[in-house]
Each structure stands twice: as structure tokens, then as C-alpha cells.
Design a protein around this motif. Structure first.
Motif, PDB file in Angstrom:
ATOM      1  N   GLN A   1     -79.901 -39.854  71.978  1.00  0.00           N
ATOM      2  CA  GLN A   1     -79.683 -39.449  70.565  1.00  0.00           C
ATOM      3  C   GLN A   1     -78.716 -40.618  69.941  1.00  0.00           C
ATOM      4  O   GLN A   1     -77.680 -41.056  70.570  1.00  0.00           O
ATOM      5  CB  GLN A   1     -79.385 -38.159  70.455  1.00  0.00           C
TER       6      GLN A   1
ATOM      7  N   ASP B   1     -81.708 -43.299  59.885  1.00  0.00           N
ATOM      8  CA  ASP B   1     -82.605 -43.037  60.939  1.00  0.00           C
ATOM      9  C   ASP B   1     -81.676 -42.258  62.124  1.00  0.00           C
ATOM     10  O   ASP B   1     -82.544 -42.192  63.381  1.00  0.00           O
ATOM     11  CB  ASP B   1     -83.140 -44.283  61.510  1.00  0.00           C
TER      12      ASP B   1
ATOM     13  N   ASP C   1     -80.294 -39.319  64.643  1.00  0.00           N
ATOM     14  CA  ASP C   1     -81.148 -38.182  65.215  1.00  0.00           C
ATOM     15  C   ASP C   1     -80.111 -36.954  64.592  1.00  0.00           C
ATOM     16  O   ASP C   1     -80.731 -35.789  64.244  1.00  0.00           O
ATOM     17  CB  ASP C   1     -81.015 -38.095  66.369  1.00  0.00           C
ATOM     18  N   LEU C   2     -78.664 -37.267  64.259  1.00  0.00           N
ATOM     19  CA  LEU C   2     -77.805 -36.376  63.867  1.00  0.00           C
ATOM     20  C   LEU C   2     -76.898 -36.877  62.994  1.00  0.00           C
ATOM     21  O   LEU C   2     -76.217 -38.057  63.359  1.00  0.00           O
ATOM     22  CB  LEU C   2     -77.374 -35.560  64.967  1.00  0.00           C
TER      23      LEU C   2
ATOM     24  N   GLY D   1     -77.040 -32.505  60.232  1.00  0.00           N
ATOM     25  CA  GLY D   1     -78.395 -32.596  60.269  1.00  0.00           C
ATOM     26  C   GLY D   1     -79.197 -34.018  60.141  1.00  0.00           C
ATOM     27  O   GLY D   1     -78.474 -34.919  60.198  1.00  0.00           O
ATOM     28  N   THR D   2     -80.337 -34.037  59.759  1.00  0.00           N
ATOM     29  CA  THR D   2     -80.836 -35.207  59.691  1.00  0.00           C
ATOM     30  C   THR D   2     -80.741 -35.920  58.188  1.00  0.00           C
ATOM     31  O   THR D   2     -80.344 -35.277  57.433  1.00  0.00           O
ATOM     32  CB  THR D   2     -82.674 -35.296  60.129  1.00  0.00           C
ATOM     33  N   HIS D   3     -81.376 -37.314  58.103  1.00  0.00           N
ATOM     34  CA  HIS D   3     -81.366 -37.533  56.646  1.00  0.00           C
ATOM     35  C   HIS D   3     -81.952 -36.792  55.499  1.00  0.00           C
ATOM     36  O   HIS D   3     -81.364 -36.479  54.605  1.00  0.00           O
ATOM     37  CB  HIS D   3     -81.902 -38.993  56.881  1.00  0.00           C
ATOM     38  N   ASP D   4     -83.289 -36.340  55.982  1.00  0.00           N
ATOM     39  CA  ASP D   4     -84.048 -35.555  55.187  1.00  0.00           C
ATOM     40  C   ASP D   4     -83.466 -34.094  54.735  1.00  0.00           C
ATOM     41  O   ASP D   4     -83.555 -33.811  53.698  1.00  0.00           O
ATOM     42  CB  ASP D   4     -85.305 -35.535  55.751  1.00  0.00           C
ATOM     43  N   GLU D   5     -82.987 -33.576  55.975  1.00  0.00           N
ATOM     44  CA  GLU D   5     -82.206 -32.346  55.723  1.00  0.00           C
ATOM     45  C   GLU D   5     -81.079 -32.285  54.766  1.00  0.00           C
ATOM     46  O   GLU D   5     -80.992 -31.742  53.818  1.00  0.00           O
ATOM     47  CB  GLU D   5     -82.091 -31.673  56.864  1.00  0.00           C
TER      48      GLU D   5
END
Length: 577
Positions: free
Chosen positions: A360, A535, A537-538, A551-555
């Protein structure tokens, strides 16, 4: 000084220096008496054979004195220089083992002064003590006794000469000692300003503050110079005044001695011997005075050095430290971690909580001063926590030996630092047995292989101090390559991609994700660019030392306001959709 001498000075060598100096003084004290015998019993009576007999004794004592002096000087020099060598080594070792908190308590310029100038002061006084400090009292006592034996009436001259010397030297000491002690602080100031000027020369020139910095250095330099002139002027005045006292003593001895000889109460040879002993007595006082002047300066230096030794690391090492096992999978866990810098009012980090495992990538983003670098500096335990726990492979890092912990972490700091030597030596800094293939592989990942291959010397190319013969981006890539050569469980990149263009940054991170060893490790990246962390993972979002999102980029771009503000500041509206 006694405290810092323990374990660093050979007591056998000191004892030898004392013995040989005692032999030298005894031999020197015998010479005036032998001269007196030659004059009284040889010259006065015309006894040539007696003159030869006593003369041979004088030669023997002279040779013995020379031999003892050579041995004493050798032992004194060796002892003082080895003492300095041990002090410098111990100071350096102490500083290297301090946690960053303790290291920050003493300025770098002051540490340099303490390792160099302060140690030299102690060395100089050490050799003076093993020479003058031993010679003076023995000679003073011996010469006083022998002078009294030649004529006790003439010794009354010393009742005037010695108090005068004591009073005068007391006045000199009163003014000289504070000035000597101040010189060490003034030396610190010069070193600090000079070091700031060297390291910040580009900033100084960019803001056109050349004259300001020159004036600042000139003020410190003039202050130091004036203090040195004052103390050396005082010492320069001491010599002629002491010579005047000694000359006056000689005149008095000759005057009163002539009367005694005229009254047949004293022989000529005894007067010659008495004058020699008088000079030895007065010279002993002068030597003691000189030592007493320089001892306070050395004592001040010794205190400054002891301050370094007295620094106690707040880093507590477990009684039975654990070791990380050679596992193929790893984990990193921050369990409600808080940290506060030394004497800081507010914590730099508050209640940071996250975990990661092998393969990760953890990215940390936030504004300037949000605590990003502080967080990653806690992983190799550069600082100790105020609250919470950090675990690697399930083991609290406080239960690991510091060297074992740092073996498991490979760090690329914000400032890319390269060391003088060859590029190969720099690449092997984290793994001394690294092969050329491993180095080239790391250079390939760091996108540094091409410019290294283009150089005729390749891995043997010379690296100037601080990597001055490389551009900022090249230094950054070489520092990354050096970290990758080391086979670690956790790779930490503290804003290490800031000097790279977007393409090189993207290519480098792509190579990292594809590397077989990196895939088994944990990667922690501190960055300012959204493109660098997108990109991961966290992603951890820090604001004023607090974890305000993870969180992720999208979250995060959908739910976290701080993260959204960072995106808006870097990307045109719609580019991230």
C-alpha cells in the motif's frame, strides 16, 4: 576538567610525566649548588682537578635534565593530544546518538566551536599543566629551601618581591579571566553568522542583503577582535612588569650580598647560587600565574563540552529490545498519536490514527505547517510521542532497538543531501554491500540512470560537498535512488518529488508501483501536488496538526472540504471530473 578527563586520559602517562618532570627539576636544582662549589672550592683555590670533577657532575645532571625533559614533553604532548582526540570522538558520537529534540537545544555553530576551539583550549592547558603546573611548585619549594640553606638573611628580599608578584598577578587574573571566558561565546557568534552566510548565500544575494550581512559579520568580528586585543594587551603588560620585579629582586640580592661578602659573612659562589635560586623561585611564580590565567578559559570550555555530554536523550530504549522478523508482509499503524515539540505550547500533531500494510501507498497532504514532516519523522523515531503508539509489524517502535527500527525504514528527507565522494559511495550509504546492478536498478526507478550513464565516470563520478555539481532535480533523484538501494520495510518520501517536473514525477511513481520489492513494502509519501497523491491507496489530510480526512482520492474529493480546497487551488474547474 577532571570530569571530562575520566576515561579519556591515560593516568599511567600522567604519572610518567610527573616522574620525569620531578627528575628534571631535581637535576636543575643541583646545578646552582655545583656551580657554587666550583667557585668556592675550585676557582678560589685554583684546584683544577676539583673543577673537572664537579664539572663532570654538572654535565651528568645536565644530560639527565635533558633526557627527563624530552620524556616529559613526549608524554605531555601525547596525553593532551589523545585527550583532544577522545573528546572530539565522544562529542561527535554523543551528537549522532541524540534524538532530534536534544540536538535542537544547542546550535550547530556552537557544536562546531565546542568540538574544535573548546577542545583545543583544553589541550593547551593540559600540556601546560603537565609541564608548568608540575614544574612550578616543585621548583618553588626546592629552590626556596636551597636558597635558605645558602643564606637565610638574603631570603628576606622575597618578603617584598613575592607579595608584589602575587598582588600584580591577582589584578591581571581579575580582568583577564572574564575576557577569556567571553571569547568562547564570541567565537560561537562568529561561527553562527559565518555559517548562516555560507548556507544562505543565495537568499542573501536574491534579497540584496550582502552589505547587511557583511556589516553583521563585521560587528561580531570587531567585537571578538577587540576582546582578544584587550586580553592580549593585558598579558603583554604583565611580562615587562614581572621582569621589572625580578630585576629589582636581583639588584637587591646583589646589593645586600655584596655587603655580606665584604663582611666575609658569605662566599661569592653562594651568592651566585642564591641569585640562580631566586630566579627559579620567581620564574615558578610566573609559570603558576600563566597557568592560573589560562585554566579558567579551559574550565569554561570544559563546562561547554560537559553540557553536550549531560544532554540526556528522552528516547527510552526497552530493557530487552525486540527485533523485526524477516517477514514478507509488513504493517504500519498509528494508534491515536499526538506529539508536541520541545517547549511548544500547542501540539504539532493531535490524535492521528491510521494503518497500512505491504503493497500500500499512504500519501500525506495538507497546508504548510500542518504537521506532514512531523508525522513521518515519528516513524524512524526521530522524536518520541507524547501520546499514542506507532507499531511496525504489530510491535510498538519503543520496544525496538533504534538501529533495528531505522534499518527497517528508508527515508528521503525534504532537503536532498549528498556527501563528498563518489556517486557509488553515496548510493551505498544505506547498504554497504550493494552491487552495481542494484545501484543501476535504483537509478533506473528514480529516473536518474540516463544522466549518470552520460557521465564518462559513471558511478565513479565525483560528488562535491552537498551535491553542488548537480541540479536540484538531479540531487532529488539521486537521494531517492539512494533510499531505494536500501532494502527496507517502509519507504518514506518527505516531499521528495517537489523538484521534479510532472512527467518525471509520474514516471518515477509508476516505476515504484511496478518494482517487486516496493510491492512488498509500505510506501509513505508527503506531497503538495494532488497529482502525486491521487493514486495512493490511502490519503491523509492534515490541517493544523489534526487528521481532518482519510480515504482515497475519489472519496476525499467528494466529502472533504480541505481536500477540495487543495484541488481547487491546483486544478482548473472541471479538470478533475
Amino acid at each position: 576538567m577532571i570530569k571530562i578527563a575520566k576515561g579519556r586520559v591515560s593516568y599511567l602517562a600522567v604519572l610518567g610525566a610527573i616522574i620525569f618532570m620531578t627528575i628534571q627539576v631535581i637535576a636543575n636544582l643541583n646545578l646552582p649548588s655545583l656551580t657554587s662549589d666550583i667557585v668556592n672550592n675550585g676557582v678560589a683555590t685554583g684546584n683544577i682537578s676539583y673543577i673537572w670533577k664537579v664539572g663532570m657532575k654538572m654535565i651528568a645532571f645536565s644530560l639527565l635534565s635533558i633526557f627527563a625533559a624530552i620524556c616529559n614533553v613526549y608524554l605531555a604532548s601525547t596525553t593532551s593530544q589523545k585527550w583532544g582526540q577522545n573528546l572530539r570522538s565522544d562529542i561527535y558520537r554523543k551528537v549522532m546518538n541524540l534524538s532530534t529534540d536534544e540536538y535542537d537545544q544547542i546550535e550547530t555553530s556552537s557544536l562546531i566551536t565546542r568540538t574544535t576551539n573548546d577542545v583545543v583550549q583544553i589541550q593547551n592547558v593540559a600540556i601546560m599543566m603537565l609541564r608548568m603546573m608540575i614544574m612550578a611548585p616543585i621548583m618553588l619549594i626546592g629552590a626556596s629551601f636551597l636558597a635558605y640553606s645558602k643564606n637565610h638573611t638574603l631570603t628576606l628580599v622575597f618578603l617584598v618581591a613575592l607579595p608584589l608578584l602575587v598582588i600584580f598577578m591577582g589584578i591581571v587574573l581579575k580582568f583577564a579571566v572574564p575576557m577569556f571566558q567571553a571569547m568562547q561565546t564570541k567565537t560561537d557568534r562568529i561561527n553562527r553568522i559565518f555559517r548562516e552566510g555560507l548556507t544562505g548565500v543565495r537568499v542573501i544575494r536574491a534579497f540584496r542583503q550582502d552589505q547587511f550581512e557583511q556589516n553583521r559579520f563585521e560587528d561580531a568580528n570587531v567585537d571578538y577582535t577587540q576582546n582578544a586585543i584587550n586580553v592580549n594587551t593585558l598579558l603583554a603588560l604583565a611580562l615587562p612588569i614581572m621582569t621589572l620585579i625580578m630585576s629589582g629582586t636581583n639588584v637587591a640580592i646583589i646589593l645586600f650580598g655584596a655587603h655580606l661578602i665584604g663582611n666575609q659573612a658569605m662566599q661569592v659562589g653562594n651568592l651566585i647560587a642564591f641569585m640562580t635560586y631566586a630566579m627559579q623561585i620567581l620564574m615558578s611564580f610566573m609559570m603558576l600565574s600563566m597557568v592560573l590565567i589560562f585554566i579558567p578559559r579551559a574550565q569554561a570550555s570544559a563546562k561547554r563540552i560537559q553540557q553536550v555530554f549531560d544532554l540526556r536523550s528522552t528516547m527510552k530504549v526497552a530493557d530487552k529490545p525486540q527485533a523485526l522478523t524477516a517477514e514478507t508482509t509488513h504493517s504500519l499503524e498509528f494508534d491515536h498519536v499526538s506529539y508536541r515539540y520541545h517547549n511548544a505550547e500547542k501540539p504539532a500533531l493531535t490524535d492521528v490514527d491510521f494503518s497500512a500494510k505491504s503493497g500500500q501507498t499512504v500519501a500525506i497532504i495538507g497546508g504548510t505547517g500542518s504537521g506532514k514532516s512531523t508525522l513521518i519523522n515519528l516513524i524512524p523515531r526521530f522524536y518520541d510521542l507524547e501520546k499514542g503508539q506507532i507499531k511496525i509489524d504489530g510491535i510498538d517502535i519503543t520496544q525496538l532497538a533504534p538501529e533495528k527500527l531505522r534499518d527497517a525504514v528508508s527515508l528521503v528527507p525534504q532537503k536532498a543531501t549528498l556527501f563528498t565522494g563518489t556517486l557509488r559511495e553515496n548510493m551505498k550509504y544505506g547498504k554497504s554491500d550493494a552491487t552495481d546492478d542494484e545501484i543501476w536498478h535504483a537509478l533506473e526507478i528514480a529516473r536518474a540512470r540516463q544522466f549518470v550513464e552520460d557521465d564518462p565516470d559513471g558511478l565513479d563520478m565525483y560528488v562535491e560537498q552537498g551535491g553542488g555539481n548537480f541540479s536540484g532535480g538531479q540531487r532529488q533523484r539521486l537521494a531517492i535512488a539512494r533510499a531505494l538501494v536500501k532494502q527496507a520495510a517502509i519507504y518514506v518520501f518527505d516531499d521528495s518529488f517537489s523538484a521534479l517536473d510532472f512527467k518525471t514525477d509520474a514516471d518515477l511513481r509508476a516505476e515504484l508501483r511496478q518494482d517487486a520489492h516496493i510491492q512488498k513494502s509500505i510506501t509513505v509519501i508527503v506531497a503538495q501536488r494532488i497529482a502525486t497523491v491521487a493514486d495512493a491507496d490511502l490519503i491523509l489530510v492534515l490541517d493544523n496538526g489534526q487528521l481532518v480526512g482519510k480515504g482515497t482520492h475519489d472519496e476525499l474529493r467528494k466529502t472533504n472540504k480541505i481536500y477540495q480546497e487543495i484541488i481547487k487551488s491546483q486544478i482548473r474547474k472541471g479538470a478533475d471530473e
